[in-house]
Write a protein that holds these residues in place. Structure first.
Motif, PDB file in Angstrom:
ATOM      1  N   SER A  50       6.415   7.326  -2.260  1.00  0.00           N
ATOM      2  CA  SER A  50       5.545   6.437  -1.489  1.00  0.00           C
ATOM      3  C   SER A  50       5.490   5.015  -2.028  1.00  0.00           C
ATOM      4  O   SER A  50       5.246   4.069  -1.279  1.00  0.00           O
ATOM      5  CB  SER A  50       4.123   7.011  -1.449  1.00  0.00           C
ATOM      6  N   ARG A  61      -5.315   5.144   0.540  1.00  0.00           N
ATOM      7  CA  ARG A  61      -3.896   5.129   0.908  1.00  0.00           C
ATOM      8  C   ARG A  61      -3.401   6.571   0.970  1.00  0.00           C
ATOM      9  O   ARG A  61      -3.769   7.384   0.119  1.00  0.00           O
ATOM     10  CB  ARG A  61      -3.092   4.300  -0.087  1.00  0.00           C
ATOM     11  N   ASP A  77      -3.468   2.466   4.203  1.00  0.00           N
ATOM     12  CA  ASP A  77      -2.020   2.431   4.411  1.00  0.00           C
ATOM     13  C   ASP A  77      -1.518   3.870   4.464  1.00  0.00           C
ATOM     14  O   ASP A  77      -2.137   4.778   3.901  1.00  0.00           O
ATOM     15  CB  ASP A  77      -1.331   1.667   3.275  1.00  0.00           C
ATOM     16  N   TYR A 106       2.147   6.378   4.303  1.00  0.00           N
ATOM     17  CA  TYR A 106       3.574   6.553   4.074  1.00  0.00           C
ATOM     18  C   TYR A 106       3.947   7.972   4.473  1.00  0.00           C
ATOM     19  O   TYR A 106       3.275   8.938   4.092  1.00  0.00           O
ATOM     20  CB  TYR A 106       3.924   6.343   2.602  1.00  0.00           C
ATOM     21  N   SER A 129       5.948  -2.525   7.428  1.00  0.00           N
ATOM     22  CA  SER A 129       7.138  -1.686   7.618  1.00  0.00           C
ATOM     23  C   SER A 129       7.358  -0.707   6.475  1.00  0.00           C
ATOM     24  O   SER A 129       8.483  -0.430   6.086  1.00  0.00           O
ATOM     25  CB  SER A 129       8.369  -2.580   7.763  1.00  0.00           C
ATOM     26  N   ARG A 130       6.279  -0.159   5.923  1.00  0.00           N
ATOM     27  CA  ARG A 130       6.447   0.828   4.851  1.00  0.00           C
ATOM     28  C   ARG A 130       7.268   2.019   5.351  1.00  0.00           C
ATOM     29  O   ARG A 130       8.040   2.615   4.608  1.00  0.00           O
ATOM     30  CB  ARG A 130       5.072   1.291   4.358  1.00  0.00           C
ATOM     31  N   ASN A 131       7.068   2.360   6.621  1.00  0.00           N
ATOM     32  CA  ASN A 131       7.798   3.494   7.204  1.00  0.00           C
ATOM     33  C   ASN A 131       9.011   2.970   7.954  1.00  0.00           C
ATOM     34  O   ASN A 131       8.980   2.723   9.156  1.00  0.00           O
ATOM     35  CB  ASN A 131       6.867   4.285   8.115  1.00  0.00           C
ATOM     36  N   ARG A 132      10.122   2.807   7.222  1.00  0.00           N
ATOM     37  CA  ARG A 132      11.319   2.182   7.787  1.00  0.00           C
ATOM     38  C   ARG A 132      12.205   3.173   8.540  1.00  0.00           C
ATOM     39  O   ARG A 132      13.058   2.750   9.318  1.00  0.00           O
ATOM     40  CB  ARG A 132      12.154   1.557   6.650  1.00  0.00           C
TER      41      ARG A 132
END
Length: 579
Positions: free
Chosen positions: A156, A299, A324, A326, A465-468
């Motif tokens: 993460s 998070r 946030d 992930y 854009s943490r989840n790309r």
């Protein structure tokens, strides 16, 4: 310290950590060509060792997930899981005793591991590992949900977070909540296997005559086409609840299908899918809310098969209580080898760093190997100086292009290594791709790959854009929906891959070309495979899909194949846009 992670169940595979760094991770289906393979991952293990230049004797620890009675039975009686696999994939008919065996299967999978099942699993695994030259290695069996949680926590990038796993079931549990602090996981709540949100959705998938453990995404997509049903009028919501971080169902999973079938009888399929999807969304959010309250960590890192539901994870991401989110890119059981290896390495004091910025963790092929494959397949090789530029030319004119570059992707998504590309704004091209090449249901949308800088410009609920890796849904701004007509669902959402603007890759170059040519750094990107088959791995497999698919071109390494006589792609003028 060389730690090999292994999973020998649904979507089997292997992963290798060398001194805490992930060197290779891949799944057996890519080698056997059986989607979501269940056999022991012999070829995945060999590929992991080869990638690092290691022999079996160099492996210090083998970490394997899950030792519950159902998994142990499959290790000692492989024919039982092979039969279930064949029935589930519609390769053979269920037989006269199908209802009884299915009920027994769900009952057994609810059982927790014990001393006997763990000892028997250890014996079976020792025997299998000895056949692969790994008899000397220390064997560690890792709890199913601990493996899921570890993969999400260490990948993460969070120093501290709440970790939630939501799965079908494994080792007697269906979901867990853990606190991740100071490089350690502490479990604070767990849901029993008998009360499983994942099994609930499996039953829904089966009742809709789809393949459980495989077609749940189709159920999610079908739900978008239903006339909305108010939550107060949704009878499915009463079947699953969350109480203080624990999922509770009115009936155990093995007995829930009859209740669901009685409700389904009253509704059209799309309405039934809609109601079930609302259950997944509501329960996921309730569990996340309780989890953050119990840990005090806003998070969140997610893993487990249920979190492949990108609409549900979007709702979690937008919650006020959540700072946030992930999602581990290979969230289903195919990701267990990475988690198991992580648990083992951390337990031995090895500092683990799971850098998943680039998921091209599988085999790569140089131009010499690619050229040999092209000639062996009977194609005329044409080398191009600028593959990205040539592909952009083809896409601009409405062509469909197969794209084979670099190392094979880890996980269920094509991310610009083994992809099929098209313009994102032409509905006609999308429909041709769906019906002719991918051959899948019409209501299941394709996904976009986009430059990261396009996120805040095109998406209404952009939060970073943490989840790309296509693990999260986003809403497209109404004024930009024509630009993305081929890659959005009827509700205006999409599931994007984000590519850093500064990334120096041929795929990023295609996206920069896209921005200059059709006003958005976005392409339609779907996996390079025929529907029902795994993503391609080798050049020979890419060429085989090219031959069978009817795609207009194949960009493979430094070559671009555009055989004469191929059916031309739809002209730009013929493409209709989303209205």
């Amino acid at each position: 310290m060389n730690v090999l992670g292994v999973w020998d169940g649904h979507d089997s595979g292997a992963a290798l950590l060398v001194d805490g760094l992930l060197r290779c991770a891949l799944n057996e289906e890519r080698f056997t060509r059986r989607k979501l393979e269940i056999r022991f991952p012999s070829r995945s293990i060999a590929a992991c060792l080869s990638s690092a230049g290691l022999e079996p004797g160099h492996v210090d620890v083998v970490a394997v997930s899950t030792s519950d009675p159902a998994k142990t039975l499959g290790r000692w009686w492989p024919a039982s899981k092979e039969r279930h696999y064949a029935v589930r994939r519609r390769a053979v008919r269920p037989g006269a005793l199908a209802s009884l065996t299915r009920a027994a299967k769900y009952r057994i999978t609810e059982w927790s591991p014990g001393r006997i099942s763990t000892a028997l699993s250890r014996m079976a695994l020792r025997r299998e590992l000895a056949n692969h030259g790994l008899a000397h290695a220390r064997l560690q069996i890792v709890d199913h949900h601990e493996a899921h949680a570890a993969a999400a926590a260490w990948a993460s990038g969070f120093d501290a977070c709440t970790v939630i796993t939501i799965d079908g079931l494994g080792d007697g549990l269906s979901a867990t909540i853990s606190a991740f602090r100071d490089g350690a996981l502490e479990r604070v709540a767990a849901s029993p296997a008998r009360s499983s949100l994942g099994v609930f959705f499996e039953h829904v998938t089966s009742l809709l005559n789809m393949r459980e453990l495989e077609d749940e995404g189709k159920v999610m997509a079908l739900a978008d086409y239903a006339a909305p049903i108010p939550d107060a009028a949704n009878p499915l919501l009463a079947l699953v609840d969350v109480r203080d971080g624990v999922i509770v169902t009115t009936r155990p999973g093995h007995a829930l299908k009859g209740t669901l079938a009685a409700i389904q009888w009253q509704y059209a399929n799309e309405q039934f899918a809609y109601m079930a999807q609302r259950v997944v969304e509501r329960v996921s959010c309730a569990l996340a809310r309780d989890a953050v309250r119990l840990t005090g960590l806003p998070r969140v890192a997610l893993s487990g098969g249920v979190v492949s539901n990108v609409k549900a994870t979007r709702h979690v991401r937008l919650m006020r209580d959540i700072e946030d989110v992930y999602v581990f890119p290979h969230m289903g059981d195919g990701g267990l080898p990475v988690g198991a290896a992580t648990v083992a390495a951390v337990g031995l004091g090895s500092p683990v760093k799971l850098d998943l910025a680039d998921l091209g963790l599988g085999p790569a092929y140089d131009d010499e190997a690619i050229l040999t494959a092209i000639r062996d397949a009977g194609f005329e090789p044409t080398r191009v100086a600028d593959p990205a530029g040539r592909v952009a030319d083809l896409l601009e004119s409405g062509r469909i292009v197969l794209w084979f570059q670099g190392g094979m992707e880890y996980g269920p998504r094509a991310l610009g290594h083994r992809s099929v590309l098209a313009r994102p704004d032409l509905v006609g091209v999308r429909d041709r791709l769906n019906l002719v090449l991918k051959r899948r249901v019409w209501y299941q949308p394709f996904c976009p790959s986009m430059l990261e800088s396009e996120g805040p410009r095109l998406l209404a609920d952009w939060t970073g854009s943490r989840n790309r890796a296509m693990t999260m849904a986003y809403e497209v701004l109404p004024e930009h929906r024509d630009r993305l007509a081929g890659v959005i669902s009827v509700d205006g959402t999409c599931r994007p891959q984000f590519v850093a603007d500064g990334e120096r890759s041929a795929f990023a170059a295609v996206l920069h070309q896209a921005r200059r040519r059709w006003g958005a750094g976005v392409v339609l990107n779907t996996s390079m495979n025929i529907h029902g088959e795994p993503l391609v791995c080798s050049p020979a497999e890419a060429l085989d899909v090219f031959r069978r698919s009817g795609a207009d071109a194949l960009a493979i390494g430094g070559y671009c194949l555009e055989p004469a006589g191929r059916v031309a792609g739809l002209a730009v003028a013929q493409g209709t846009t989303h209205s």
